[in-house]
Scaffold this motif. Structure first.
Motif, short mmCIF file in Angstrom:
data_model
loop_
_atom_site.label_atom_id
_atom_site.label_comp_id
_atom_site.label_asym_id
_atom_site.label_seq_id
_atom_site.Cartn_x
_atom_site.Cartn_y
_atom_site.Cartn_z
N SER B 45 67.87 -25.22 33.30
CA SER B 45 67.96 -23.95 32.64
C SER B 45 69.11 -23.08 33.01
N GLN B 85 63.90 -22.48 26.50
CA GLN B 85 62.87 -23.20 27.14
C GLN B 85 61.48 -22.63 26.74
N ASP B 161 66.75 -26.29 25.31
CA ASP B 161 66.16 -26.45 26.83
C ASP B 161 64.86 -26.87 26.68
N GLU B 162 64.51 -28.30 26.98
CA GLU B 162 63.35 -28.97 27.06
C GLU B 162 62.39 -28.37 25.88
MG LIG Z 1 64.01 -25.21 32.78
#
Ligand SMILES: [Mg+2]
Ligand SMILES: Nc1ncnc2c1ncn2[C@@H]1O[C@H](COP(=O)(O)OP(=O)(O)OP(=O)(O)O)[C@@H](O)[C@H]1O
Lengths: 442, 313
Positions: B45, B85, B161-162
């Motif tokens: 991140s 995220q 992000d994820e």
């Molecule tokens: Mg992260």
């Protein structure tokens, strides 16, 4: 345009939020309608105009001075400009007056003490008039008090001091009656450090000249009384309702200003909220400079406060017939309010780390500032001078002062300095808050 | 035209004493899906925040479609869509209102904006729920809107992000398919995850990150080959696993046999040849195999052999 879109988004959010409609708009309106019901329970009649009964007043004149200033005071109460508003009967002594109150034959009693004339003319004396009132009645005594105050104000040529002796009144046996003294502040008093200016003519030894001067003052007071009491219509009842509305406007303005400060801070806090929610970070990935995003958030505050204040003014005008003075004056007061409340709000919010701590800090801080700024004491006709001085150390005090000037019907020019002070408060606070936010987020 | 969608050059970033990103370099080629695979706290991140202009690097630079994030940040951002995220939406606004707002921030307006919003709502399968407030949405629905918001301006590069953390299988499937579809349309994707399966399914190339460093990168096959193509066979036995492991270590083709949580894990280059021998050996030693699980070499094995730790705790 980015700034406008951000502000529009926040404003729409505010208009849909429970806080905004439920607290910032409804509470001031609700509280005001409660006042209307409390003061005689005749919202409708007052709204329509002439329906309020005259204030039944008993007067005792124990003044023994050769100048008969006591009589002058009483004649003001039965003067032509109060016809139909105050119905004044003279009784022999205080006992009679109290009896009339106890029997509900009178709403208010005015007692001119012995030596009143002497006290007025003696630069070392302290002139006082005692007011006894049926505690159930509120508006009537307030009006009588306001009239008397104006007179004494004129006599001394300086501001008046009102001491409320509610508790003391109980000890003295004034059961069920509220007593207050209206004092002359040009004379030294143990509780008052500051002394008002003594009119030059009062220092002359010639009785005649003093009386001439006082007569002049009285004339002026009576005239300004006429101006204050009959704003629109010659009907007596209308006079009263106009005065009542003016008072209510002050109370309502206090509430409005309090909630405007709250809304300012609450809206500014949305910057912290967006930070927590990640939307601020997302905004920062947009092809827009950070300064513009922060600028948009600031614009949100200004827009939200402006809409709230405008809504409240329009709603109170239509619902309660409140008067906000000349259009230019009230617009100036509104602009000052928006500037001061947004700036103050941005500064407060910038010191707050998390929205969790935000609620209590804002609530507590703004309540105290509101109290000190005199927002909750609009119904009290005359607060101690020290209190007023404290109020003017806070933006709340200045904003309130601005509205009071507007409500009193004075022109925008009279409001200019106050407006500039409000604006300066807003600008300085805003600069501080914006700097803190920039350090945090940009 | 820049050759690479993203070029990361020697980026570093430390938070007081924690070095979150310790000098990483990689590039995302145009038209590919590139995954950053790494465990929690690897620095994924942080790296992405730097590329998307949220954080300033301590040193190094990154180019997005040839634009330096430091020197031409606005140009870089215009080419970039970022899916954060954590869901970053206004929960008191509807899905549509959110997208309209974010579209405006990207500089869209009028008919273009409305059309793009319609397209994106359809693309994430939420056209019917567009009037619903985000606050009332399920986690998976929120994540889909979260993605849509980053694609409104049709960026050349998207960073995710994820995007599938903590959601239901259905939404997850939807998102993975959406990523593939975007890639088919020519979008370059930088994808971070700590799910090995996602990286394997989506990516053309993968960089494995750990403790702020890229410890290996390449295509999936290149990475697997790096550590030797050893399959892992997990066996459950009746009797004592320790004794079974001891017996199997002597079997031809077995390079390692260890006991993990009551089961025997055998590493072997050719699992097909080794498994029958394991049965023979068991019969001779007088115990039975109650289950066999052959795992082909994968990124999990790669991470394990590079770091000595599992990708997921
Ligand atoms: Mg992260
Ligand atoms: N704002 C910050 N302040 C201090 N430390 C931070 C900050 N952001 C990240 N870190 C630290 O930097 C390291 C890398 O964090 P990062 O969020 O980049 O990891 P990640 O790979 O994204 O992990 P995850 O898979 O859990 O999202 C962690 O040790 C983290 O604690």
């Amino acid at each position: 345009m980015t700034e406008v879109h951000i502000a529009a988004k926040d404003l729409r959010g505010a208009l849909r939020s429970r806080y905004f409609i439920g607290v910032a708009v409804l509470i001031p309106l609700l509280v005001t309608s409660l006042f209307f019901f409390a003061f005689g329970g005749r919202v409708k009649e007052i709204g329509k105009g002439p329906a309020m009964a005259p204030i039944r007043t008993v007067a005792v004149n124990a003044d023994t001075g050769s100048m008969q200033l006591g009589r002058l005071v009483l004649s003001a109460l039965s003067g032509p400009h109060l016809r139909g508003v105050v119905y004044c009967v003279e009784v022999i002594d205080t006992t009679q007056a109290r009896l009339a109150l106890a029997r509900r034959q009178a709403d208010v009693a005015v007692v001119i003490p012995p030596g009143f004339s002497t006290a007025v003319t003696d630069s070392a004396g302290r002139a006082e008039v005692m007011l006894l009132a049926d505690p159930v009645k509120t508006i009537g005594p307030a009006i009588v008090q306001a009239v008397l105050q104006r007179l004494l104000d004129a006599f001394s040529g300086s501001k008046m001091l009102l001491n409320t002796y509610s508790s003391a009144a109980g000890k003295r046996g004034l059961s069920r009656a509220e007593s207050s003294r209206i004092g002359d502040r040009s004379a030294p008093s143990p509780t008052q450090a500051l002394r008002g200016p003594v009119p030059a003519s009062a220092q002359l030894s010639s009785d005649q000249r003093i009386i001439a001067h006082l007569m002049q003052q009285y004339q002026a007071a009576a005239q300004s009384g006429v101006e204050a009491l009959s704003v629109r219509s010659p009907a007596a009842g209308e006079d009263l309702s106009a005065m009542f509305r003016k008072m209510m406007s002050g109370i309502f303005a206090g509430l409005m200003v309090f909630f405007a400060f709250y809304t300012g801070a609450y809206t500014a806090l949305s910057l912290v909220r967006e930070h927590e929610d990640g939307t601020l970070a997302r905004l920062f990935t947009m092809p827009v400079g950070r300064a513009r995003i922060l600028g948009g958030k600031m614009l949100s505050v200004v827009a939200t406060v402006a809409v709230q204040a405008a809504l409240l003014i329009v709603a109170s005008t239509f619902l309660f017939g409140l008067r906000w003075g000349q259009a230019a004056s009230s617009l100036l007061a509104l602009a000052g309010t928006v500037a001061a409340t947004s700036g103050f709000g941005v500064m407060l919010a910038s010191f707050i780390k998390t929205t969790r701590q935000g609620g209590p800090v804002l609530g507590g801080g703004l309540s105290v500032a509101g109290m000190l700024g005199g927002l909750f004491t609009q119904a009290v006709p005359s607060m101690p001078a020290a209190f007023n001085r404290v109020a003017l150390c806070l933006p709340q005090g200045w904003v309130m002062r601005g509205w009071n000037i507007a409500i009193s019907g004075r022109p925008a020019a009279d409001l200019l300095v106050t407006f500039l002070v409000m604006f300066a408060w807003g600008a300085v606070c805003f600069a501080v808050g914006a700097a803190v936010f920039r350090r945090r987020f940009a | 035209m820049a050759e690479n969608a993203i070029e990361v050059r020697e980026l570093t970033k430390a938070f007081s004493d924690v070095v979150a990103v310790g000098g990483i370099s990689f590039e995302v080629r145009r038209g590919e899906v590139f995954s950053l695979l790494g465990p929690n706290g690897a620095g994924k991140s942080t790296a992405i925040s730097i590329i998307s202009g949220l954080l300033r690097p301590d040193s190094g630079d990154a180019l997005v479609m040839g634009h330096s994030i430091l020197k031409e940040s606005m140009a870089a951002r215009r080419c970039l869509g970022v899916v954060p995220q954590e869901v970053a939406l206004y929960s008191d606004m509807s899905a549509r209102e959110n997208l309209v707002f974010w579209g405006r921030m990207y500089g869209l307006s009028g008919k273009d904006l409305e059309a793009r919003v319609d397209e994106m709502l359809a693309a994430v399968g939420l056209a019917e729920r567009q009037k619903g407030r985000i606050g009332t949405f399920s986690g998976g629905m929120k994540r889909r809107v979260n993605i849509a918001a980053a694609l409104l301006h049709s960026p050349a590069v998207v960073i995710m992000d994820e995007p599938t953390v903590g959601i239901d299988p259905q939404s997850r499937r939807h998102i993975l398919d959406h990523v593939k579809e975007l890639n088919r349309q020519g979008m370059s994707v930088l994808y971070t995850t700590h799910y090995m399966e996602e990286a394997e399914e989506l990516s053309n190339r993968i960089a494995i990150m750990d403790k702020g460093k890229v410890i290996a990168s390449g295509t999936r096959d290149e990475l697997v080959r790096m550590v030797g193509e050893q399959a892992r066979v997990d066996l459950a036995v009746t009797g004592e696993p320790d004794k079974a492991a001891e017996a199997w270590r002597k079997v031809t083709g077995v390079s390692r046999a260890t006991v993990e949580q009551g089961r025997v894990a055998v590493l072997a280059a050719d699992a097909d040849a080794v498994v029958p021998r394991l049965f023979e050996s068991a019969a001779q030693a007088g115990f039975h195999i109650s289950s066999v699980d052959i795992k082909e070499p994968n990124l999990e094995t790669v991470f394990l052999s590079l770091t000595g730790r599992a990708l997921r705790d």
